[in-house]
Design an enzyme around this catalytic site. Structure first.
Site, PDB file in Angstrom:
ATOM      1  N   ALA A   7     -56.530 -65.184 -15.391  1.00  0.00           N
ATOM      2  CA  ALA A   7     -55.559 -65.960 -14.603  1.00  0.00           C
ATOM      3  C   ALA A   7     -54.885 -67.032 -15.440  1.00  0.00           C
ATOM      4  O   ALA A   7     -54.497 -68.081 -14.938  1.00  0.00           O
ATOM      5  CB  ALA A   7     -56.271 -66.591 -13.403  1.00  0.00           C
ATOM      6  N   ARG A  13     -41.571 -65.759 -14.228  1.00  0.00           N
ATOM      7  CA  ARG A  13     -40.591 -65.220 -13.264  1.00  0.00           C
ATOM      8  C   ARG A  13     -40.800 -65.726 -11.843  1.00  0.00           C
ATOM      9  O   ARG A  13     -39.979 -65.454 -10.960  1.00  0.00           O
ATOM     10  CB  ARG A  13     -40.636 -63.680 -13.300  1.00  0.00           C
ATOM     11  N   GLY A  76     -53.142 -63.207 -25.364  1.00  0.00           N
ATOM     12  CA  GLY A  76     -53.266 -61.811 -24.913  1.00  0.00           C
ATOM     13  C   GLY A  76     -54.512 -61.592 -24.073  1.00  0.00           C
ATOM     14  O   GLY A  76     -55.410 -62.442 -24.007  1.00  0.00           O
ATOM     15  N   ASN A 164     -52.510 -47.762 -17.002  1.00  0.00           N
ATOM     16  CA  ASN A 164     -53.643 -48.686 -16.948  1.00  0.00           C
ATOM     17  C   ASN A 164     -53.344 -49.755 -15.901  1.00  0.00           C
ATOM     18  O   ASN A 164     -52.342 -50.451 -15.981  1.00  0.00           O
ATOM     19  CB  ASN A 164     -53.781 -49.339 -18.338  1.00  0.00           C
ATOM     20  N   SER A 400     -44.885 -87.828  39.688  1.00  0.00           N
ATOM     21  CA  SER A 400     -44.011 -87.633  38.531  1.00  0.00           C
ATOM     22  C   SER A 400     -43.658 -88.955  37.862  1.00  0.00           C
ATOM     23  O   SER A 400     -43.590 -90.001  38.517  1.00  0.00           O
ATOM     24  CB  SER A 400     -42.708 -86.963  38.979  1.00  0.00           C
TER      25      SER A 400
HETATM   26  C1  UD1 Z   1     -51.471 -55.487 -19.036  1.00  0.00           C
HETATM   27  C2  UD1 Z   1     -52.098 -54.346 -19.835  1.00  0.00           C
HETATM   28  C3  UD1 Z   1     -51.386 -53.046 -19.506  1.00  0.00           C
HETATM   29  C4  UD1 Z   1     -51.446 -52.781 -18.022  1.00  0.00           C
HETATM   30  C5  UD1 Z   1     -50.887 -53.973 -17.255  1.00  0.00           C
HETATM   31  C6  UD1 Z   1     -51.159 -53.786 -15.791  1.00  0.00           C
HETATM   32  C7  UD1 Z   1     -52.882 -55.309 -21.934  1.00  0.00           C
HETATM   33  C8  UD1 Z   1     -52.595 -55.486 -23.371  1.00  0.00           C
HETATM   34  N1  UD1 Z   1     -51.966 -54.625 -21.232  1.00  0.00           N
HETATM   35  O1  UD1 Z   1     -50.152 -55.613 -19.512  1.00  0.00           O
HETATM   36  O2  UD1 Z   1     -51.976 -51.964 -20.191  1.00  0.00           O
HETATM   37  O3  UD1 Z   1     -50.718 -51.607 -17.694  1.00  0.00           O
HETATM   38  O4  UD1 Z   1     -51.533 -55.196 -17.661  1.00  0.00           O
HETATM   39  O5  UD1 Z   1     -50.499 -54.791 -15.090  1.00  0.00           O
HETATM   40  O6  UD1 Z   1     -53.931 -55.719 -21.456  1.00  0.00           O
HETATM   41  N2  UD1 Z   1     -53.493 -63.004 -19.108  1.00  0.00           N
HETATM   42  C9  UD1 Z   1     -54.272 -64.052 -19.528  1.00  0.00           C
HETATM   43  N3  UD1 Z   1     -54.160 -64.505 -20.805  1.00  0.00           N
HETATM   44  C10 UD1 Z   1     -53.318 -63.928 -21.695  1.00  0.00           C
HETATM   45  C11 UD1 Z   1     -52.520 -62.859 -21.260  1.00  0.00           C
HETATM   46  C12 UD1 Z   1     -52.629 -62.411 -19.978  1.00  0.00           C
HETATM   47  O7  UD1 Z   1     -55.051 -64.604 -18.741  1.00  0.00           O
HETATM   48  O8  UD1 Z   1     -53.282 -64.388 -22.825  1.00  0.00           O
HETATM   49  C13 UD1 Z   1     -53.605 -62.523 -17.738  1.00  0.00           C
HETATM   50  C14 UD1 Z   1     -52.330 -62.674 -16.956  1.00  0.00           C
HETATM   51  O9  UD1 Z   1     -52.317 -63.906 -16.256  1.00  0.00           O
HETATM   52  C15 UD1 Z   1     -52.382 -61.498 -16.002  1.00  0.00           C
HETATM   53  C16 UD1 Z   1     -53.155 -60.448 -16.779  1.00  0.00           C
HETATM   54  O10 UD1 Z   1     -53.864 -61.137 -17.777  1.00  0.00           O
HETATM   55  O11 UD1 Z   1     -53.104 -61.795 -14.843  1.00  0.00           O
HETATM   56  C17 UD1 Z   1     -52.264 -59.396 -17.398  1.00  0.00           C
HETATM   57  O12 UD1 Z   1     -51.368 -60.010 -18.271  1.00  0.00           O
HETATM   58  P1  UD1 Z   1     -49.894 -59.492 -18.464  1.00  0.00           P
HETATM   59  O13 UD1 Z   1     -49.221 -60.357 -19.447  1.00  0.00           O
HETATM   60  O14 UD1 Z   1     -49.243 -59.301 -17.144  1.00  0.00           O
HETATM   61  O15 UD1 Z   1     -50.170 -58.085 -19.137  1.00  0.00           O
HETATM   62  P2  UD1 Z   1     -49.170 -56.868 -19.225  1.00  0.00           P
HETATM   63  O16 UD1 Z   1     -48.337 -57.049 -20.421  1.00  0.00           O
HETATM   64  O17 UD1 Z   1     -48.500 -56.639 -17.945  1.00  0.00           O
END
Ligand code: UD1
Ligand code: MG
Length: 452
Positions: A7, A13, A76, A164, A400
């Site tokens: 989270a 967005r 990430g 995924n 009333s």
């Molecule tokens: C990720 C997956 C992708 C999958 C998709 C599903 C990876 C590399 N990719 O991509 O395969 O299809 O989700 O929605 O895992 N978050 C953190 N810290 C970070 C980055 C993200 O807590 O440094 C959390 C975000 O808040 C979110 C979740 O991880 O809740 C996913 O992050 P997001 O950036 O949406 O990943 P995607 O690029 O969509």
């Protein structure tokens, strides 16, 4: 089992100062939905990775069963899970959830957990007609070999429609080793959690998959548009459950439940009603259009006419409320009470068969049975500094436009003449009236306009 909820992402967005996972769905933060689902699986460790939005997330959702780990900066999903590693028990598998994916059903997660067992990696996948943006599941001879992100994929990989969801279960000791080997040499310069799949394959750890009952269970919120879409899906699910249980909804698309709504048999709910907190509608209760009801019990056979606002209140059996009535906290109405239009009741008990049918304010009052409160009656409960009670005995009749200046008591069977300002107790059985005597001045002339 260990559960890690990601989270920390920023949710750009959403165009909001509020961290994404705190935006409400059905009146509750997105992350709280995920926490509640996680808790239903009875994890031994429950860890939330937060980051963007600073301490707002842990300060709002602090609970004794949740460990909050800060990820700063956000490098990430793999880097995010690594922040939880010190808290995870190696003896149990780890389930990874996303804080912005609120509607996953516990049964789908149970299937994924079963597929993983104690020593496999298991990924929750779905097939999408338009997989754009998602990581693709690469299989060889049916077995998952790796996940490739949209931005790193070849044209052939982009054609894969199995994606995924991000939700996975991993054997924890292995997970920690794999996380330690991740690199950020990819299109986004991030540490991808998805790279653990290829690591598992290299280590000879089997990779299983499971699918949710419905695709919407895995949808995430990135924008207000997606939040609104998931809200509708969630509300439709609640409406369907109520219909299946026998509740009559005049339009299942025009109902909002933000909490827990419990209904007896033969309950009817008309359009535009909002239920918040814990609301119980007993057998035969009828809620007409456009009512807002929060933390309330509406007893059997009661009728709530349109446009009522009811909060922290109890409505007795076969009572009739509204239209346009407001029941404020602490209102307890017994059976067969009638509360009509533009009547406000606060912190008051009203016994059986009493009526306040038009334009009244009843605050801090104890009202007996079969009392009639006339139009325009006001309990003057507040002197600007303190509040006082008004007590009205059984069978009293309040004329009333009376004001009852509390503390004051009206005896049983007493009658107040219309327009009375009651400052002393009214004795039982008698007529009390404070109105000035009516006079008629004969020979009086209306003023006429002066000539210039
Ligand atoms: C990720 C997956 C992708 C999958 C998709 C599903 C990876 C590399 N990719 O991509 O395969 O299809 O989700 O929605 O895992 N978050 C953190 N810290 C970070 C980055 C993200 O807590 O440094 C959390 C975000 O808040 C979110 C979740 O991880 O809740 C996913 O992050 P997001 O950036 O949406 O990943 P995607 O690029 O969509
Ligand atoms: Mg995403």
């Amino acid at each position: 089992m260990n559960i890690v909820i990601l989270a920390a992402g920023m949710g750009k967005r959403m165009q909001s100062a509020l961290p994404k996972v705190l935006h409400p769905l059905a009146g509750k933060p997105l992350l709280s939905h995920v926490l509640d689902t996680a808790r239903s699986l009875s994890p031994s460790t429950l860890c939330v990775i937060y980051g963007h939005g600073g301490e707002q997330v842990p300060s709002l959702l602090a609970a004794s069963d949740v460990i909050f780990a800060c990820q700063q900066p956000q490098l990430g999903t793999g880097h995010a899970v690594a922040q939880a590693a010190p808290h995870l028990d190696d003896a149990a598998p780890t389930l990874v959830l996303y804080g912005d994916v609120p509607l996953t059903d516990a049964a789908s997660l149970q299937r994924l957990i079963a597929a993983a067992g104690n020593d496999k990696l298991a990924i929750l996948t779905v097939h999408m007609d338009d997989p754009t943006g998602y990581g693709r599941i690469v299989r060889e001879h049916g077995a998952i070999t790796r996940i490739v992100e949209q931005k790193d994929a070849t044209d052939a990989e982009l054609a894969i429609t199995e994606v995924n969801t991000g939700i996975l279960v991993a054997p924890t000791a292995r997970l920690k080793q794999w996380l330690a080997t991740l690199s950020n040499h990819n299109a986004q310069g991030e540490y991808y959690l998805t790279d653990i799949v290829a690591r598992a394959v290299a280590d000879g750890v089997p990779v299983a998959s499971a699918q949710p009952e419905a695709v919407w269970e895995t949808l995430g919120v990135n924008s207000k548009v997606q939040l609104a879409e998931l809200e509708r899906i969630h509300q439709r699910n609640i409406a369907n459950a109520l219909l299946e249980q026998g509740v009559t909804l005049l339009d299942p698309a025009r109902l909002d439940v933000r909490g827990t709504l419990t209904c007896g048999r033969d309950v009817t709910i008309d359009v535009g009603c909002v239920f918040e907190g814990i609301v119980t509608l007993e057998d035969g209760a009828r809620i007409e259009a456009h009512c807002v009801i929060r933390n309330a019990v509406i007893a059997a056979g009661a009728q709530i006419k349109p446009f009522c606002h009811i909060e922290d209140a109890t409505v007795g059996a076969h009572s009739v409320i509204g239209p346009y009535a407001r029941l404020r906290p602490g209102t307890v109405l017994a059976e067969n009470v009638h509360i009509g239009n533009f009547v406000e009741i606060k912190n008051s008990q009203v016994a059986a068969g009493s009526k306040a049918n038009h334009l009244a304010y009843v605050g801090d009052a104890t009202i007996g049975s079969r009392v009639n409160i006339g139009a325009g009656t006001i309990t003057c409960n507040y002197d600007g500094a303190n509040k006082f009670r008004t007590v009205i005995g059984d069978d009293a009749f309040i004329g009333s436009d009376s004001q009852l200046v509390a503390p004051v008591t009206v005896g049983k069977g007493a009658t107040l003449g219309a327009g009375t300002t009651l400052t002393k107790d009214a004795p039982a059985g008698a007529l009390t009236i404070s109105r000035a005597r009516q006079v008629t001045l004969t020979g009086w002339q209306r003023p006429v306009k002066l000539k210039k």
